[in-house]
Enzyme design. Structure first.
Site, PDB file in Angstrom:
ATOM      1  N   SER A  13       0.834  -1.216   0.000  1.00 19.01           N
ATOM      2  CA  SER A  13       0.000   0.000   0.000  1.00 19.01           C
ATOM      3  C   SER A  13       0.865   1.260   0.000  1.00 19.01           C
ATOM      4  CB  SER A  13      -0.972  -0.007   1.185  1.00 19.01           C
ATOM      5  OG  SER A  13      -0.309   0.200   2.405  1.00 19.01           O
ATOM      6  N   ASN A  14       2.003   1.224   0.665  1.00 21.08           N
ATOM      7  CA  ASN A  14       2.909   2.383   0.604  1.00 21.08           C
ATOM      8  C   ASN A  14       3.484   2.557  -0.796  1.00 21.08           C
ATOM      9  OD1 ASN A  14       3.445   3.909   3.216  1.00 21.08           O
ATOM     10  ND2 ASN A  14       3.467   1.783   3.923  1.00 21.08           N
ATOM     11  N   MET A  90      10.746  -6.515   4.153  1.00 22.59           N
ATOM     12  CA  MET A  90      10.944  -7.116   5.470  1.00 22.59           C
ATOM     13  C   MET A  90      12.208  -7.970   5.578  1.00 22.59           C
ATOM     14  SD  MET A  90       8.488  -5.622   6.959  1.00 22.59           S
ATOM     15  CE  MET A  90       8.315  -6.376   8.580  1.00 22.59           C
ATOM     16  N   HIS A 109       9.278   3.301   8.482  1.00 17.35           N
ATOM     17  CA  HIS A 109       9.198   2.424   9.656  1.00 17.35           C
ATOM     18  C   HIS A 109       8.002   2.861  10.506  1.00 17.35           C
ATOM     19  CE1 HIS A 109      10.601  -0.337  12.703  1.00 17.35           C
ATOM     20  NE2 HIS A 109      10.385   0.619  13.606  1.00 17.35           N
ATOM     21  N   GLU A 174       1.243   7.033   6.989  1.00 15.67           N
ATOM     22  CA  GLU A 174       2.365   6.578   6.147  1.00 15.67           C
ATOM     23  C   GLU A 174       2.128   6.979   4.695  1.00 15.67           C
ATOM     24  OE1 GLU A 174       3.913   2.575   6.680  1.00 15.67           O
ATOM     25  OE2 GLU A 174       2.853   2.396   8.592  1.00 15.67           O
TER      26      GLU A 174
HETATM   27  C1  GAR Z   1       3.999  -0.606   6.715  1.00 12.03           C
HETATM   28  O1  GAR Z   1       3.269  -0.314   7.898  1.00 12.03           O
HETATM   29  C2  GAR Z   1       5.470  -0.298   6.919  1.00 12.03           C
HETATM   30  O2  GAR Z   1       5.704   0.831   7.712  1.00 12.03           O
HETATM   31  C3  GAR Z   1       5.921  -1.550   7.611  1.00 12.03           C
HETATM   32  O3  GAR Z   1       5.257  -2.592   6.963  1.00 12.03           O
HETATM   33  C4  GAR Z   1       4.017  -2.111   6.458  1.00 12.03           C
HETATM   34  C5  GAR Z   1       3.926  -2.435   4.984  1.00 12.03           C
HETATM   35  O4  GAR Z   1       2.653  -2.179   4.470  1.00 12.03           O
HETATM   36  N1  GAR Z   1       7.342  -1.692   7.530  1.00 12.03           N
HETATM   37  C6  GAR Z   1       8.074  -2.325   8.436  1.00 12.03           C
HETATM   38  O5  GAR Z   1       7.612  -2.855   9.418  1.00 12.03           O
HETATM   39  C7  GAR Z   1       9.551  -2.336   8.122  1.00 12.03           C
HETATM   40  N2  GAR Z   1      10.277  -3.043   9.147  1.00 12.03           N
HETATM   41  P1  GAR Z   1       2.425  -2.044   2.895  1.00 12.03           P
HETATM   42  O6  GAR Z   1       3.030  -3.292   2.253  1.00 12.03           O
HETATM   43  O7  GAR Z   1       0.942  -2.016   2.739  1.00 12.03           O
HETATM   44  O8  GAR Z   1       3.094  -0.790   2.436  1.00 12.03           O
END
Ligand code: GAR
Length: 196
Positions: A13-14, A90, A109, A174
């Site tokens: 989503s980011n 990750m 983060h 985010e």
């Molecule tokens: C997000 O909340 C990001 O900040 C976190 O994983 C999620 C990914 O969501 N990142 C971490 O925890 C990094 N260690 P997304 O795939 O929907 O963007």
């Protein structure tokens, strides 16, 4: 335009918020979405938006991070990326890999760094009784979830919040913070973005 490679592990989503922001007078454009698993949800979303995609599965490499990264870096180099954005990626990256992109790799983060590096940030903020929580975009250095802070967004912690409630509230921020930071960063401005 600066070229941006976006690395994802999950739903992406980011990544979507970054891609959608890189239009018009934005100084950057997406050149690649790269995942460490072929079934990362973000890959299908990127393909649907017409972005080049690639994946390098980390699992066959077991604990050999260097061998994994030797493959991971290839599509990034081939894409001609100027900037690398970790967006829910990750896998921990070695100092060697990070060094290849010194000063041009960003990460988001889900905590107000320097608090809660690593995993389970929302549960840890709740356990600590924090009244506010949030997210941080920072430049990536060899130390995990460290490096110069390029932006932060805050959310209130509400009575009765579960980790999932808090994660959802942070995720909304985010999606505002990361595009705002990338726009500045791509224009050569490292002044931190502070939201809301
Ligand atoms: C997000 O909340 C990001 O900040 C976190 O994983 C999620 C990914 O969501 N990142 C971490 O925890 C990094 N260690 P997304 O795939 O929907 O963007």
């Amino acid at each position: 335009h600066k070229k941006v490679a976006i690395l994802v592990s999950g739903s992406g989503s980011n990544m979507v918020s970054l891609v959608e922001s890189m239009v018009g007078d934005h100084p950057a454009r997406p050149c690649l979405v790269l995942a460490n698993s072929a079934d990362a949800g973000g890959l299908a979303k990127a393909a649907a938006m017409g972005i080049a995609t690639a994946s390098v599965d980390h699992r066959p490499f077991k604990d050999d991070r260097a061998a994994f990264e030797a493959e991971l870096i290839k599509p990034i180099i081939d894409s001609g990326a100027d900037i690398v954005c970790l967006a829910g990626f990750m896998r921990v990256l070695t100092a060697d890999f990070v060094g290849q992109f010194e000063g041009r790799m960003l990460n988001i983060h889900p905590s107000l760094l320097p608090k809660y590096k690593g995993l389970h940030t929302h549960a840890r903020a709740l356990e600590a009784g924090d009244s506010e929580h949030g997210c941080t975009v920072h430049e990536v250095t060899p130390l995990l979830d460290d490096g110069p802070i390029l932006g932060q967004a805050r959310v209130p912690v509400q009575t009765g919040d579960t980790p999932d409630d808090l994660a959802a509230r942070v995720l909304v921020q985010e999606h505002k913070l990361y595009p705002a930071v990338l726009r500045r960063f791509a224009a050569g401005d490292k002044t931190p973005v502070l939201l809301p």
